[in-house]
Design an enzyme around this catalytic site. Structure first.
Site, mmCIF file in Angstrom:
data_model
loop_
_atom_site.group_PDB
_atom_site.id
_atom_site.type_symbol
_atom_site.label_atom_id
_atom_site.label_comp_id
_atom_site.label_asym_id
_atom_site.label_seq_id
_atom_site.Cartn_x
_atom_site.Cartn_y
_atom_site.Cartn_z
ATOM 1 N N MET A 64 10.452 24.294 0.204
ATOM 2 C CA MET A 64 9.788 23.426 -0.756
ATOM 3 C C MET A 64 10.774 22.702 -1.675
ATOM 4 O O MET A 64 10.618 21.508 -1.957
ATOM 5 C CB MET A 64 8.799 24.227 -1.609
ATOM 6 C CG MET A 64 7.967 23.370 -2.552
ATOM 7 S SD MET A 64 6.826 24.339 -3.560
ATOM 8 C CE MET A 64 5.701 24.934 -2.290
ATOM 9 N N TYR A 103 14.442 30.577 5.520
ATOM 10 C CA TYR A 103 13.238 31.274 5.969
ATOM 11 C C TYR A 103 13.189 31.391 7.486
ATOM 12 O O TYR A 103 13.451 30.422 8.210
ATOM 13 C CB TYR A 103 11.988 30.521 5.504
ATOM 14 C CG TYR A 103 11.698 30.610 4.027
ATOM 15 C CD1 TYR A 103 11.514 31.845 3.404
ATOM 16 C CD2 TYR A 103 11.588 29.468 3.258
ATOM 17 C CE1 TYR A 103 11.236 31.934 2.056
ATOM 18 C CE2 TYR A 103 11.307 29.531 1.901
ATOM 19 C CZ TYR A 103 11.137 30.768 1.306
ATOM 20 O OH TYR A 103 10.854 30.841 -0.032
ATOM 21 N N ARG A 158 -10.539 0.372 14.924
ATOM 22 C CA ARG A 158 -10.640 1.124 13.678
ATOM 23 C C ARG A 158 -11.658 0.395 12.799
ATOM 24 O O ARG A 158 -12.853 0.589 12.969
ATOM 25 C CB ARG A 158 -9.273 1.237 13.001
ATOM 26 C CG ARG A 158 -8.258 2.068 13.771
ATOM 27 C CD ARG A 158 -7.037 2.411 12.944
ATOM 28 N NE ARG A 158 -6.516 1.236 12.228
ATOM 29 C CZ ARG A 158 -5.399 1.243 11.500
ATOM 30 N NH1 ARG A 158 -4.688 2.358 11.384
ATOM 31 N NH2 ARG A 158 -4.976 0.146 10.896
ATOM 32 N N LYS A 171 0.841 -1.190 0.000
ATOM 33 C CA LYS A 171 0.000 0.000 0.000
ATOM 34 C C LYS A 171 0.883 1.250 0.000
ATOM 35 O O LYS A 171 2.083 1.184 0.270
ATOM 36 C CB LYS A 171 -0.912 -0.007 1.231
ATOM 37 C CG LYS A 171 -0.171 -0.027 2.559
ATOM 38 C CD LYS A 171 -1.141 -0.119 3.714
ATOM 39 C CE LYS A 171 -0.373 -0.142 5.048
ATOM 40 N NZ LYS A 171 -1.276 -0.162 6.205
#
Length: 396
Positions: free
Chosen positions: A335, A285, A152, A48
């Site tokens: 990014m 940043y 779940r 998965k």
């Protein structure tokens, strides 16, 4: 304008800034290690989330003919369809089990599973009733999941009696479930109260359902349960195991014995610039990394950021391997770029290991309050099928 290359010589090639190398030998080694631990149990490799970022089609093609392989496990029906197509004609008989994506059940989902020969797992009472009402036991191979304490997905244990009655009332050509399963909340802690409760409930499932379903395969164990096979009494209790993270070379929990597995994926990014900064200067940043003291600091600008799977949380906390040693990320991961402390001899064009054999995934994860699974699947979300992917994959 004509889209074909009209220049002189060979067509231009997009420069590569980040590379993910996938090692087929390591994958095979890990499968054999897991299979050895599992003994006579059949194997359901979990592929998965694009095989935890490694490429589901590639992983399945490497493993599909190995001993003890029972099926491949995916999360959604869409993943299952993509895998079926990736396996091609050679894999047309390979079982693909859809673990959570078969809910909510509908006839359209049934037709989809039928088209791609997928095995849905029924995970709640409402879906079970829809499955029966639609006559799908006549048309599909399927499995039933019970909730033994994970809370779940899964049929409640209180529904066991009604499930038994429904199964007893089935007549040919209706087929019984091919598998009965549950999922462990704390497989790494088999002696915990929750684990003991789950084991007791699963033993009840086996006792009640195995006489009724003699051909059904029972399965419970993930990677951590395989590592703790004796404590979970898997021999004699289950027929199959479902390894995930261990197949890709990461131990099931922090501090678990390695037991012969090794990392399958190595991610490296190129150094794009090197700065020598002095006291008072900062990086990136928000200026979150500041240079202090009398000595200069050397900073490598690396061509990979959170759009490439380098988690933003690694900024000022995580590690990279550069110049033959572990170094801290310095400043905020952006990014497209990240910055790492380096030596004065670092050159533009050198490669920095962001994930791989030199970096302990559990140590890295602990630094930023997560688990290795998130690192690997972050890489999955950053990969594209385009020839101009940000991270180039090399299959070794």
């Amino acid at each position: 304008m004509d889209s074909e290359w009209v220049g002189i010589g060979t067509p231009p090639v997009a420069p590569v800034r980040a590379i993910a190398t996938l090692n087929s030998k390591a994958l095979m080694t890990n499968y054999e290690a897991v299979s050895s631990l599992a003994g006579d149990q059949g194997i359901i490799p979990m592929v998965k989330a694009n095989a935890y970022g490694h490429g589901a089609g590639w992983v399945a093609r490497q493993l599909m003919h190995l001993n003890n392989l029972y099926a491949f496990g995916v999360s959604t029906a869409g993943e299952g369809a993509e895998l079926r197509e990736a396996l091609g004609a050679r894999g047309r008989r390979t079982r693909i089990i859809v673990f959570s994506g078969a809910s909510p059940w509908s006839d359209s989902l049934g037709f989809f599973c039928e088209k791609y020969c997928l095995i849905p797992v029924v995970v709640n009472e409402e879906d079970w009733q829809r499955f029966l009402k639609g006559g799908w036991p006549k048309r599909l191979q399927y499995e039933l999941k019970f909730n033994t304490g994970m809370n779940r997905l899964g049929l409640p244990m209180s529904a066991l009696g009604s499930v038994v009655r429904a199964l007893k009332n089935m007549q040919a050509p209706i087929q019984h479930p091919s598998g009965i399963m549950s999922h462990l909340a704390m497989a790494e802690s088999p002696d915990s109260r929750i684990s003991r409760m789950q084991l007791d409930k699963f033993m009840t499932l086996k006792k009640v359902l195995s006489p009724l379903l003699p051909s059904a395969r029972f399965h419970l164990g993930n990677s951590a349960a395989i590592w703790n096979k004796k404590s979970w009494s898997l021999d004699g209790l289950t027929d199959l195991v479902r390894p995930g993270i261990s197949l890709y070379g990461v131990t099931p929990w922090d501090g678990a014995p390695v037991r012969g597995i090794e990392p399958v994926m190595t991610i490296k990014a190129a150094v794009l610039a090197v700065h020598s900064l002095k006291h008072g200067e900062s990086v990136g940043y928000g200026a979150t990394y500041k240079i202090t003291g009398d000595k200069k600091a050397n900073i490598a600008v690396v061509g990979a950021g959170y759009a490439d799977g380098v988690m933003r949380a690694l900024g000022n906390k995580g590690y990279a391997w550069i110049n033959g040693r572990l170094s801290r990320f310095a400043g905020t991961v952006s990014m497209d770029l990240s910055t790492v402390v380096c030596s004065s001899g670092t050159k533009v064009g050198e490669w920095v290991e962001i994930l791989g054999p030199h970096i302990d995934p559990w140590r890295q994860a602990k630094e930023v309050g997560t688990i290795p699974y998130e690192f690997l699947t972050a890489v999955s979300s950053s990969m594209f099928s385009s020839a101009f992917s940000r991270v180039e994959r090399i299959y070794d």
